[in-house]
Enzyme design. Structure first.
Site, mmCIF file in Angstrom:
data_model
loop_
_atom_site.group_PDB
_atom_site.id
_atom_site.type_symbol
_atom_site.label_atom_id
_atom_site.label_comp_id
_atom_site.label_asym_id
_atom_site.label_seq_id
_atom_site.Cartn_x
_atom_site.Cartn_y
_atom_site.Cartn_z
ATOM 1 N N GLU A 88 29.071 -24.701 -7.657
ATOM 2 C CA GLU A 88 28.083 -25.532 -6.963
ATOM 3 C C GLU A 88 26.662 -25.136 -7.352
ATOM 4 O O GLU A 88 25.763 -25.990 -7.448
ATOM 5 C CB GLU A 88 28.296 -25.468 -5.443
ATOM 6 C CG GLU A 88 27.722 -24.280 -4.730
ATOM 7 C CD GLU A 88 28.439 -22.961 -4.967
ATOM 8 O OE1 GLU A 88 27.939 -21.903 -4.538
ATOM 9 O OE2 GLU A 88 29.532 -22.980 -5.599
ATOM 10 N N CYS A 114 34.501 -18.168 -4.544
ATOM 11 C CA CYS A 114 34.001 -16.810 -4.296
ATOM 12 C C CYS A 114 34.704 -16.175 -3.093
ATOM 13 O O CYS A 114 35.876 -15.836 -3.186
ATOM 14 C CB CYS A 114 32.479 -16.820 -4.134
ATOM 15 S SG CYS A 114 31.733 -15.176 -4.292
ATOM 16 N N HIS A 167 30.414 -19.456 -8.865
ATOM 17 C CA HIS A 167 29.837 -20.464 -7.975
ATOM 18 C C HIS A 167 29.502 -21.741 -8.752
ATOM 19 O O HIS A 167 28.361 -21.945 -9.160
ATOM 20 C CB HIS A 167 28.574 -19.917 -7.305
ATOM 21 C CG HIS A 167 28.846 -19.032 -6.131
ATOM 22 N ND1 HIS A 167 28.978 -19.513 -4.849
ATOM 23 C CD2 HIS A 167 29.030 -17.687 -6.045
ATOM 24 C CE1 HIS A 167 29.217 -18.516 -4.020
ATOM 25 N NE2 HIS A 167 29.259 -17.391 -4.722
#
Length: 254
Positions: A226, A121, A224
C-alpha cells in the site's frame, strides 16, 4: 448486477492516554481507531470500497465478516508474544492484546466463510501465529548477517531490499522471480504455522510471503504494498489480486 466489492481494513488501536493533544488532537481518555490512508487509497484504486474495522468485541467478528466481501489485515503494533509461547522483553514495541484477540477472531471467521484475505506485515505475522507458528521477537535473533528490515530513513515507497518470489502465484502476479520492496518490520516469521507455505524470502532469508494450499483465497506479504503504490504501480498488485478473488467468488455487497 454485481456491485462494487466492500473490503474491510483493520488498523491501529490507540488508547485514550495516547490520544491527548499532540498527533491525534484528542481529549483525556479519548481513544482512536486509525486506518492508514495508503490502505484506503490502494483498495479504492484497485476497484473496491474500503471500510475501516475498529477493534471491538471478538464475539462480533462473524457478523462483521458476513457483511464484507474481503479483508485486509493491516500492519501495526507488535503481537503479544505470549500468544506464541514467548515472553515480552525490551526488544518488543507497543503491544495491544485487545487488537490481537479481535483480529485473530476476524481471521478465523474470514477463513471459515472463504472470504478473500490480504495480510500485510503485522497481518502476515498474525496469520502465522493463528496457524500455530512463532515469531522472532527481533530479527537480530535470526542471524548476525540479517539486513535492516525497519528502514525508516527514506520515503515509505523506497525499495530497500530484494525479495525472491518462490510461489508460482507471486511469480505470475509480478511477472518476475525477484522484486524489490520496502521494509518496515523488526519482527518476522520464525517457526512456520501448520499448513503454511513460504511464498517469498528476502535476500537474507527472512520470510516475506506466505500462502496456504487449503485456503487459496489467502495471500500474505511482509512488505507494505500500500505504501509502494504511492510511487510504484506494482504496489497495487496484491490489491488487484484481492479484488479478483472477490469477484471470482461472486461476492459483492454494494
Amino acid at each position: 448486477m454485481r456491485g462494487t466489492p466492500v473490503v474491510g481494513i483493520t488498523g491501529y488501536h490507540v488508547l485514550g492516554e495516547e490520544g491527548v493533544g499532540g498527533k491525534f488532537r484528542g481529549l483525556a481518555g479519548q481513544g482512536f481507531s486509525v486506518i492508514g490512508h495508503d490502505y484506503i487509497n490502494a483498495v479504492s484504486q484497485a476497484g473496491g470500497i474500503p471500510i475501516g474495522i475498529p477493534v471491538g468485541d471478538p464475539a462480533t467478528a462473524r457478523s462483521i465478516i458476513k457483511r464484507l466481501d474481503g479483508l485486509v489485515l493491516a500492519g501495526g503494533e507488535d503481537m503479544d508474544p505470549t500468544l506464541y509461547g514467548a515472553h515480552p522483553d525490551g526488544r518488543c514495541g507497543t503491544i495491544r492484546p485487545e487488537r490481537d484477540l479481535f483480529e485473530l477472531q476476524l481471521l478465523g471467521e474470514a477463513l471459515a466463510l472463504n472470504k478473500p484475505i490480504l495480510a500485510i506485515c503485522r497481518g502476515m505475522q498474525l496469520l502465522n501465529v493463528f496457524f500455530g507458528g512463532t515469531l522472532y521477537l527481533d530479527i537480530a535473533d535470526y542471524s548476525d548477517q540479517v539486513l535492516s528490515h525497519q528502514f525508516s530513513r527514506a520515503p515509505r515507497w523506497y525499495l530497500a531490499h530484494r525479495v525472491q518470489l518462490l510461489s508460482p502465484l507471486l511469480q505470475r502476479l509480478y511477472q518476475a522471480d525477484e522484486i524489490r520492496t520496502n521494509s518496515y518490520h523488526h519482527q518476522a516469521v520464525h517457526e512456520l504455522g501448520e499448513g503454511l507455505q513460504v511464498a517469498a524470502v528476502a535476500e537474507d532469508g527472512i520470510v516475506e510471503g506466505l500462502l496456504h494450499p487449503d485456503h487459496p483465497q489467502l495471500l500474505a506479504v511482509q512488505w507494505h504494498p500500500e505504501m509502494l503504490s504511492v510511487k510504484h504501480e506494482e504496489g497495487l498488485i496484491p490489491f488487484h489480486w484481492l479484488l479478483e478473488q472477490i469477484r471470482s467468488e461472486g461476492g459483492c455487497s454494494a
